[in-house]
Scaffold this motif. Structure first.
Motif, PDB file in Angstrom:
ATOM      1  N   ASN A  62      76.550  28.842  41.964  1.00  0.00           N
ATOM      2  CA  ASN A  62      76.555  30.297  42.022  1.00  0.00           C
ATOM      3  C   ASN A  62      75.093  30.725  41.950  1.00  0.00           C
ATOM      4  O   ASN A  62      74.505  30.823  40.881  1.00  0.00           O
ATOM      5  CB  ASN A  62      77.348  30.880  40.855  1.00  0.00           C
ATOM      6  N   GLN A  63      74.505  30.971  43.103  1.00  0.00           N
ATOM      7  CA  GLN A  63      73.056  31.143  43.169  1.00  0.00           C
ATOM      8  C   GLN A  63      72.568  32.350  42.374  1.00  0.00           C
ATOM      9  O   GLN A  63      71.554  32.271  41.683  1.00  0.00           O
ATOM     10  CB  GLN A  63      72.611  31.274  44.629  1.00  0.00           C
ATOM     11  N   LEU A  64      73.261  33.463  42.460  1.00  0.00           N
ATOM     12  CA  LEU A  64      72.797  34.648  41.754  1.00  0.00           C
ATOM     13  C   LEU A  64      72.833  34.433  40.247  1.00  0.00           C
ATOM     14  O   LEU A  64      71.927  34.874  39.525  1.00  0.00           O
ATOM     15  CB  LEU A  64      73.649  35.859  42.136  1.00  0.00           C
ATOM     16  N   ARG A 100      78.471  22.425  34.041  1.00  0.00           N
ATOM     17  CA  ARG A 100      77.451  21.376  33.957  1.00  0.00           C
ATOM     18  C   ARG A 100      76.059  21.932  34.235  1.00  0.00           C
ATOM     19  O   ARG A 100      75.136  21.732  33.448  1.00  0.00           O
ATOM     20  CB  ARG A 100      77.787  20.256  34.951  1.00  0.00           C
ATOM     21  N   TYR A 101      75.883  22.670  35.333  1.00  0.00           N
ATOM     22  CA  TYR A 101      74.526  23.115  35.650  1.00  0.00           C
ATOM     23  C   TYR A 101      74.083  24.294  34.781  1.00  0.00           C
ATOM     24  O   TYR A 101      72.898  24.416  34.457  1.00  0.00           O
ATOM     25  CB  TYR A 101      74.348  23.405  37.143  1.00  0.00           C
ATOM     26  N   MET A 102      75.013  25.159  34.384  1.00  0.00           N
ATOM     27  CA  MET A 102      74.614  26.258  33.511  1.00  0.00           C
ATOM     28  C   MET A 102      74.259  25.739  32.116  1.00  0.00           C
ATOM     29  O   MET A 102      73.318  26.241  31.482  1.00  0.00           O
ATOM     30  CB  MET A 102      75.726  27.305  33.420  1.00  0.00           C
ATOM     31  N   GLY A 103      74.968  24.719  31.648  1.00  0.00           N
ATOM     32  CA  GLY A 103      74.614  24.103  30.371  1.00  0.00           C
ATOM     33  C   GLY A 103      73.256  23.432  30.436  1.00  0.00           C
ATOM     34  O   GLY A 103      72.469  23.477  29.475  1.00  0.00           O
ATOM     35  N   TRP A 104      72.974  22.798  31.574  1.00  0.00           N
ATOM     36  CA  TRP A 104      71.662  22.160  31.764  1.00  0.00           C
ATOM     37  C   TRP A 104      70.555  23.205  31.742  1.00  0.00           C
ATOM     38  O   TRP A 104      69.511  23.015  31.106  1.00  0.00           O
ATOM     39  CB  TRP A 104      71.678  21.398  33.092  1.00  0.00           C
ATOM     40  N   LYS A 124      82.606  23.294  47.970  1.00  0.00           N
ATOM     41  CA  LYS A 124      83.217  22.888  46.708  1.00  0.00           C
ATOM     42  C   LYS A 124      82.411  23.416  45.530  1.00  0.00           C
ATOM     43  O   LYS A 124      81.207  23.174  45.420  1.00  0.00           O
ATOM     44  CB  LYS A 124      83.307  21.364  46.633  1.00  0.00           C
ATOM     45  N   HIS A 125      83.095  24.152  44.658  1.00  0.00           N
ATOM     46  CA  HIS A 125      82.433  24.712  43.484  1.00  0.00           C
ATOM     47  C   HIS A 125      83.523  25.069  42.489  1.00  0.00           C
ATOM     48  O   HIS A 125      84.287  26.000  42.697  1.00  0.00           O
ATOM     49  CB  HIS A 125      81.634  25.960  43.863  1.00  0.00           C
ATOM     50  N   ASP A 126      83.614  24.306  41.402  1.00  0.00           N
ATOM     51  CA  ASP A 126      84.653  24.587  40.417  1.00  0.00           C
ATOM     52  C   ASP A 126      84.027  24.830  39.041  1.00  0.00           C
ATOM     53  O   ASP A 126      82.811  24.752  38.860  1.00  0.00           O
ATOM     54  CB  ASP A 126      85.691  23.462  40.364  1.00  0.00           C
ATOM     55  N   SER A 127      84.880  25.131  38.082  1.00  0.00           N
ATOM     56  CA  SER A 127      84.396  25.495  36.750  1.00  0.00           C
ATOM     57  C   SER A 127      83.653  24.344  36.081  1.00  0.00           C
ATOM     58  O   SER A 127      82.708  24.571  35.318  1.00  0.00           O
ATOM     59  CB  SER A 127      85.561  25.955  35.879  1.00  0.00           C
TER      60      SER A 127
END
Length: 485
Positions: free
Chosen positions: A360-362, A283-287, A275-278
């Motif tokens: 998205n690890q990369l 949330r994690y990229m903003g963090w 599970k991985h949605d926008s």
């Protein structure tokens, strides 16, 4: 229209059928390779067509639709095509025993052969069949259709050499004789250093007689015997600068093409089987965006490993002891003895860290805020860290990981290995020590960061347009017999 179609078909020089296992760690590098091959087209007026074939259960996950279960299902992303193959069970499970493996092999071979026949019927005959790491059904189909086989070795050249000498040149007996002594050293032809038993891939030292150990041994034995006899072309997901000795050794036995890095770009679409949605990504990229450069510890142990609640408590305790912000990836099914543990982790770590199911690890590793990667050291993750210039704290668990971490620490010097306790647990104090050793201001940390930066530059040069990865891939295509010339 018919004439235009005919002219187009006559220009198609190659059609690669790339067969992948249904694991996250196989599908994404397989997809990246397929895209790179397809985009090499246009030389001499020709083009390259690529079809990526994945297990039916994986295909349903990738492309959910009412038609996904059809035997002749197919789709395209505009660059490559995708087709499923059936192992006769199609539930994503692993074979139970040797009899089950034999039944599934026959079913998979028949399914791939039928897919190749359909492709030929549509005017796109397969000119080369490929597999990620090893696949006996791929060998079966290649023999049936009399087409070349190529191996996409998504591990290191060192692992290729270890397996080749183990299964082809009789080193299995030497390993078996010392399998109970992790400190015993052995030398394999062409490798730059002796290897301890503990540094070897786990499937070569597992003498338990378990079904999984027997399965690995039987499949690898037959495939490498085929490789030794027929010498298929091998694409290796490594850089010339990383493993010159192992590459030189393997070029004595098979035709090798180095094609790394095959990790795509941080902005390129990736396949996620979890599970991985926008909303998750936002949330994690903003963090991450809210934290200073090279301040965040990123922790992920891949798509296969499971950890006990006790182990996860130690990991969280060690991260809290560091006092640094951290992004921790814990799948809902990644904790073996407590399904609710990942949810409780989120509550316990909000002030200092963030816990996510998947990411998205990369893209995370490419973010300037990330300063360290605590990793299981699977080769995909290792290469993604190298491309991003991120130092590694290695916590190897199985498969190729013990070998990878040895080279990460001692050969390439871009990270360190975290030692486990006598009962196999990574203690929080050890994790904190290692993170500080990599992210601190000491001489070793500075040296590791410099090495990681230099390796990033080498990897990016190889990945650039006209770089070694593209040149070697072109050489590989030229070495495969063409159709419709």
């Amino acid at each position: 229209m018919a004439d235009d179609e005919g002219r187009h078909q006559r220009k198609v020089r190659h059609h690669f059928l790339l067969v992948s296992y249904g694991f996250q760690s196989h599908i994404n590098p397989g997809r990246v390779l397929a895209h790179r091959l397809a985009r090499l087209g246009g030389v001499d007026g020709g083009s390259i067509s690529v079809t990526l074939s994945v297990p039916a259960a994986t295909y349903r996950c990738m492309f959910p639709s009412p038609d996904a279960d059809a035997a002749e299902a197919t789709t395209t992303d505009g660059v490559i095509s995708y087709v499923p193959y059936s192992d006769g069970v199609d539930d994503g499970s692993m074979p139970r025993d040797a009899a089950d493996r034999a039944v599934r092999r026959r079913a998979t071979s028949a399914s791939l052969s039928a897919a190749a026949a359909r492709l030929a019927g549509s005017g796109r005959p397969v000119t080369c069949i490929m597999c990620t790491v090893v696949s006996l059904p791929v060998v079966d189909v290649a023999r049936e259709l009399d087409i070349p086989v190529a191996v996409y070795w998504i591990q290191t050249a060192t692992l290729l050499a270890i397996n080749y000498h183990y299964f082809v040149h009789g080193y299995s007996e030497l390993v078996a004789a010392h399998a109970a002594d992790p400190a015993h050293e052995l030398r394999l032809p062409g490798l730059s250093r002796p290897l301890q038993i503990s540094n070897l891939p786990s499937y070569l030292t597992d003498m338990s007689g378990s079904e999984s150990a027997k399965a690995f041994s039987e499949v690898f034995q037959e495939f490498f015997q085929y490789m030794g006899q027929w010498q298929p072309k091998v694409l290796v997901a490594t850089l010339d600068e990383l493993e010159p000795d192992a590459l030189a050794e393997m070029k004595r036995h098979v035709e090798v093409f180095t094609v790394a890095p095959m990790v795509g770009s941080s902005t390129e679409a990736r396949i996620h089987l979890f599970k991985h949605d926008s909303a998750d990504k936002k949330r994690y990229m903003g963090w991450l965006q809210a934290h200073p450069e090279k301040s965040v510890v990123y922790v992920s142990f891949g798509s296969l490993s499971k950890y006990t609640k006790h182990q996860m408590d130690e990991i969280v305790g060690g991260l809290r002891q560091c006092g640094r912000p951290y992004l921790l990836v814990v799948r809902r099914d990644g904790i073996a003895d407590d399904d609710d543990e990942s949810r409780s982790l989120e509550k316990r770590t909000q002030s200092q860290g963030m816990v996510v199911d998947w990411c998205n690890q990369l893209e995370v590793l490419s973010h300037p805020a990330v300063g360290c990667f605590v990793s299981h050291c699977g080769w995909n993750s290792t290469m993604e860290a190298m491309v991003s210039g991120v130092p590694i704290v290695g916590v190897p668990n199985m498969f190729d990981q013990p070998t990878n971490v040895l080279f990460i620490e001692e050969e390439w010097e871009v990270g360190i290995k975290a030692e486990r306790s006598g009962d196999g647990v990574l203690m929080g104090t050890e994790l904190a020590r290692c993170v500080e050793l990599v992210m601190g201001e000491g001489a070793k940390a500075m040296a590791i960061r410099e090495k990681a930066k230099a390796l990033k530059e080498i990897a990016q040069a190889a990945a650039a347009v006209g770089g070694s990865a593209e040149r070697n891939l072109r050489d590989f295509v030229k070495a495969i017999p063409c159709q419709n010339q």
